[in-house]
Design an enzyme around this catalytic site. Structure first.
Site, PDB file in Angstrom:
ATOM      1  N   ARG A  26      39.980  29.626  37.449  1.00 17.71           N
ATOM      2  CA  ARG A  26      38.794  30.122  38.186  1.00 17.71           C
ATOM      3  C   ARG A  26      38.434  29.392  39.565  1.00 17.71           C
ATOM      4  O   ARG A  26      37.405  29.938  40.097  1.00 17.71           O
ATOM      5  CB  ARG A  26      37.511  30.139  37.225  1.00 17.71           C
ATOM      6  CG  ARG A  26      37.717  31.022  35.941  1.00 17.71           C
ATOM      7  CD  ARG A  26      36.873  30.613  34.977  1.00 17.71           C
ATOM      8  NE  ARG A  26      37.076  29.308  34.245  1.00 17.71           N
ATOM      9  CZ  ARG A  26      36.516  28.534  33.745  1.00 17.71           C
ATOM     10  NH1 ARG A  26      34.966  28.818  33.542  1.00 17.71           N
ATOM     11  NH2 ARG A  26      36.619  27.149  33.360  1.00 17.71           N
ATOM     12  N   GLN A  49      16.033  10.769  47.992  1.00 17.82           N
ATOM     13  CA  GLN A  49      16.219  11.868  48.862  1.00 17.82           C
ATOM     14  C   GLN A  49      17.672  12.300  48.920  1.00 17.82           C
ATOM     15  O   GLN A  49      18.702  11.530  48.673  1.00 17.82           O
ATOM     16  CB  GLN A  49      15.704  11.418  50.239  1.00 17.82           C
ATOM     17  CG  GLN A  49      15.951  12.271  51.543  1.00 17.82           C
ATOM     18  CD  GLN A  49      15.078  11.500  52.627  1.00 17.82           C
ATOM     19  OE1 GLN A  49      13.987  11.009  52.534  1.00 17.82           O
ATOM     20  NE2 GLN A  49      15.939  11.724  53.668  1.00 17.82           N
ATOM     21  N   ASN A  51      20.484  14.322  51.382  1.00 19.24           N
ATOM     22  CA  ASN A  51      20.599  14.836  52.770  1.00 19.24           C
ATOM     23  C   ASN A  51      22.058  15.581  52.799  1.00 19.24           C
ATOM     24  O   ASN A  51      23.076  15.071  52.530  1.00 19.24           O
ATOM     25  CB  ASN A  51      20.551  14.117  53.917  1.00 19.24           C
ATOM     26  CG  ASN A  51      19.317  13.358  53.896  1.00 19.24           C
ATOM     27  OD1 ASN A  51      18.180  14.018  53.682  1.00 19.24           O
ATOM     28  ND2 ASN A  51      19.017  12.058  54.365  1.00 19.24           N
ATOM     29  N   ARG A  62      28.412   9.288  64.126  1.00 16.25           N
ATOM     30  CA  ARG A  62      26.989   9.268  63.637  1.00 16.25           C
ATOM     31  C   ARG A  62      27.013   7.894  63.311  1.00 16.25           C
ATOM     32  O   ARG A  62      27.693   7.420  62.242  1.00 16.25           O
ATOM     33  CB  ARG A  62      26.649  10.197  62.409  1.00 16.25           C
ATOM     34  CG  ARG A  62      26.788  11.718  63.276  1.00 16.25           C
ATOM     35  CD  ARG A  62      26.403  12.679  61.960  1.00 16.25           C
ATOM     36  NE  ARG A  62      26.370  13.907  62.419  1.00 16.25           N
ATOM     37  CZ  ARG A  62      25.228  14.697  62.565  1.00 16.25           C
ATOM     38  NH1 ARG A  62      24.114  14.321  62.462  1.00 16.25           N
ATOM     39  NH2 ARG A  62      25.523  16.024  62.813  1.00 16.25           N
ATOM     40  N   HIS A  65      23.630   3.360  61.163  1.00 12.71           N
ATOM     41  CA  HIS A  65      22.137   3.361  60.728  1.00 12.71           C
ATOM     42  C   HIS A  65      21.968   2.678  59.173  1.00 12.71           C
ATOM     43  O   HIS A  65      22.765   2.389  58.317  1.00 12.71           O
ATOM     44  CB  HIS A  65      21.575   4.893  60.508  1.00 12.71           C
ATOM     45  CG  HIS A  65      22.040   5.945  61.438  1.00 12.71           C
ATOM     46  ND1 HIS A  65      22.385   7.107  61.557  1.00 12.71           N
ATOM     47  CD2 HIS A  65      21.778   5.474  62.848  1.00 12.71           C
ATOM     48  CE1 HIS A  65      22.662   7.696  62.530  1.00 12.71           C
ATOM     49  NE2 HIS A  65      22.323   6.675  63.275  1.00 12.71           N
ATOM     50  N   LYS A  75      23.269   4.266  49.226  1.00  9.81           N
ATOM     51  CA  LYS A  75      23.423   5.343  49.616  1.00  9.81           C
ATOM     52  C   LYS A  75      24.872   5.790  48.895  1.00  9.81           C
ATOM     53  O   LYS A  75      25.800   4.965  48.843  1.00  9.81           O
ATOM     54  CB  LYS A  75      23.935   5.551  50.979  1.00  9.81           C
ATOM     55  CG  LYS A  75      22.805   5.469  52.029  1.00  9.81           C
ATOM     56  CD  LYS A  75      23.464   5.634  53.361  1.00  9.81           C
ATOM     57  CE  LYS A  75      22.253   5.352  54.365  1.00  9.81           C
ATOM     58  NZ  LYS A  75      22.585   5.360  55.757  1.00  9.81           N
ATOM     59  N   HIS A 122      25.649   2.045  57.995  1.00 11.03           N
ATOM     60  CA  HIS A 122      26.436   3.258  57.974  1.00 11.03           C
ATOM     61  C   HIS A 122      26.811   4.119  59.050  1.00 11.03           C
ATOM     62  O   HIS A 122      25.672   4.351  59.603  1.00 11.03           O
ATOM     63  CB  HIS A 122      25.987   3.793  56.681  1.00 11.03           C
ATOM     64  CG  HIS A 122      26.835   4.951  56.161  1.00 11.03           C
ATOM     65  ND1 HIS A 122      26.360   6.511  56.646  1.00 11.03           N
ATOM     66  CD2 HIS A 122      28.236   5.335  55.809  1.00 11.03           C
ATOM     67  CE1 HIS A 122      27.338   7.306  56.335  1.00 11.03           C
ATOM     68  NE2 HIS A 122      28.495   6.839  55.832  1.00 11.03           N
ATOM     69  N   TYR A 135      24.520  12.986  51.066  1.00 12.04           N
ATOM     70  CA  TYR A 135      24.263  11.632  51.123  1.00 12.04           C
ATOM     71  C   TYR A 135      23.029  11.650  50.011  1.00 12.04           C
ATOM     72  O   TYR A 135      22.059  12.322  49.973  1.00 12.04           O
ATOM     73  CB  TYR A 135      23.371  11.197  52.044  1.00 12.04           C
ATOM     74  CG  TYR A 135      24.164  11.205  53.487  1.00 12.04           C
ATOM     75  CD1 TYR A 135      24.416   9.984  54.002  1.00 12.04           C
ATOM     76  CD2 TYR A 135      24.416  12.607  54.317  1.00 12.04           C
ATOM     77  CE1 TYR A 135      25.310   9.908  55.206  1.00 12.04           C
ATOM     78  CE2 TYR A 135      25.375  12.234  55.664  1.00 12.04           C
ATOM     79  CZ  TYR A 135      25.386  10.854  55.933  1.00 12.04           C
ATOM     80  OH  TYR A 135      26.090  10.805  57.382  1.00 12.04           O
ATOM     81  N   GLU A 146      13.323   2.569  60.425  1.00 12.64           N
ATOM     82  CA  GLU A 146      14.538   2.856  60.657  1.00 12.64           C
ATOM     83  C   GLU A 146      15.367   1.609  61.479  1.00 12.64           C
ATOM     84  O   GLU A 146      14.755   0.948  62.300  1.00 12.64           O
ATOM     85  CB  GLU A 146      14.526   4.111  61.709  1.00 12.64           C
ATOM     86  CG  GLU A 146      15.866   4.321  62.218  1.00 12.64           C
ATOM     87  CD  GLU A 146      15.759   5.712  63.195  1.00 12.64           C
ATOM     88  OE1 GLU A 146      15.620   6.778  62.645  1.00 12.64           O
ATOM     89  OE2 GLU A 146      15.075   5.562  64.134  1.00 12.64           O
TER      90      GLU A 146
END
Length: 186
Positions: A26, A49, A51, A62, A65, A75, A122, A135, A146
């Protein structure tokens, strides 16, 4: 039944999480998150959170951060579609691996995730087109906390695998680490 195997990586607190896929004719089932199993490798909060990102072009970068204390976050980073070169950088003040980085290939094929502790930056570079990432964060995003480090910072000497084809204006303008940077107090 454990659905994850956690392997400690070269930077203290950083783990590679191998997920177990259960499948039959399946399709399959994969557990993406389990606080009880991840608690053994340091996950102590609930998910604050979640994301989901889509990155269209191969070579896109990216990051790097992080969030400043007291809103530093842990994370769990997963690649749901495609393939990325995922990087974590230790920014913890007093850490024996301060300013060292570690990278892993995460993909839909290898069913892996990286568990990144507080005090790390990261980022990732896409190794394929149409990459989807998921995430899980222990803290909600707070714009005023930030932080980021330029992906070309000479102090880090990260060897990105591909030429960078796309980079947001925000990430292009992330600062280099200053000589007086002593790390994040977590």
């Amino acid at each position: 039944m454990n659905r994850f195997t956690a392997t400690s990586l070269s930077l203290a607190g950083l783990y590679l999480i191998q997920r177990q896929k259960l499948g039959d004719s399946r399709g399959f089932l994969t557990r993406l998150f389990c606080v009880e199993e991840l608690r053994t490798v340091g996950w102590i909060n609930s998910i604050a959170q979640l994301n989901h990102t889509l990155t269209i072009k191969r070579g896109t970068l990216r990051g790097l951060h992080f969030q400043h204390p007291p809103h530093g976050e842990m994370k769990l980073v997963s690649c749901l579609r495609g393939e990325v070169w995922d990087v974590a950088v230790d920014l913890r003040k007093g850490s024996p691996t301060f300013l060292q980085w570690h990278a892993e290939i995460l993909s839909e094929e290898n069913n892996r995730a990286m568990l990144i502790p507080r005090g790390f930056a990261h980022g990732f570079q896409t190794l394929s087109d149409n990459v989807e990432m998921l995430y899980c964060h222990t803290e909600a995003y707070r714009a005023s906390f930030e932080g980021g480090v330029n992906f070309h910072d000479k102090k880090l000497e990260i060897s990105w695998p591909l030429e960078v084809t796309e980079l947001s204006p925000r990430d292009q303008n992330l600062p280099m680490l200053e000589d007086r940077f002593e790390g994040l107090v977590i």
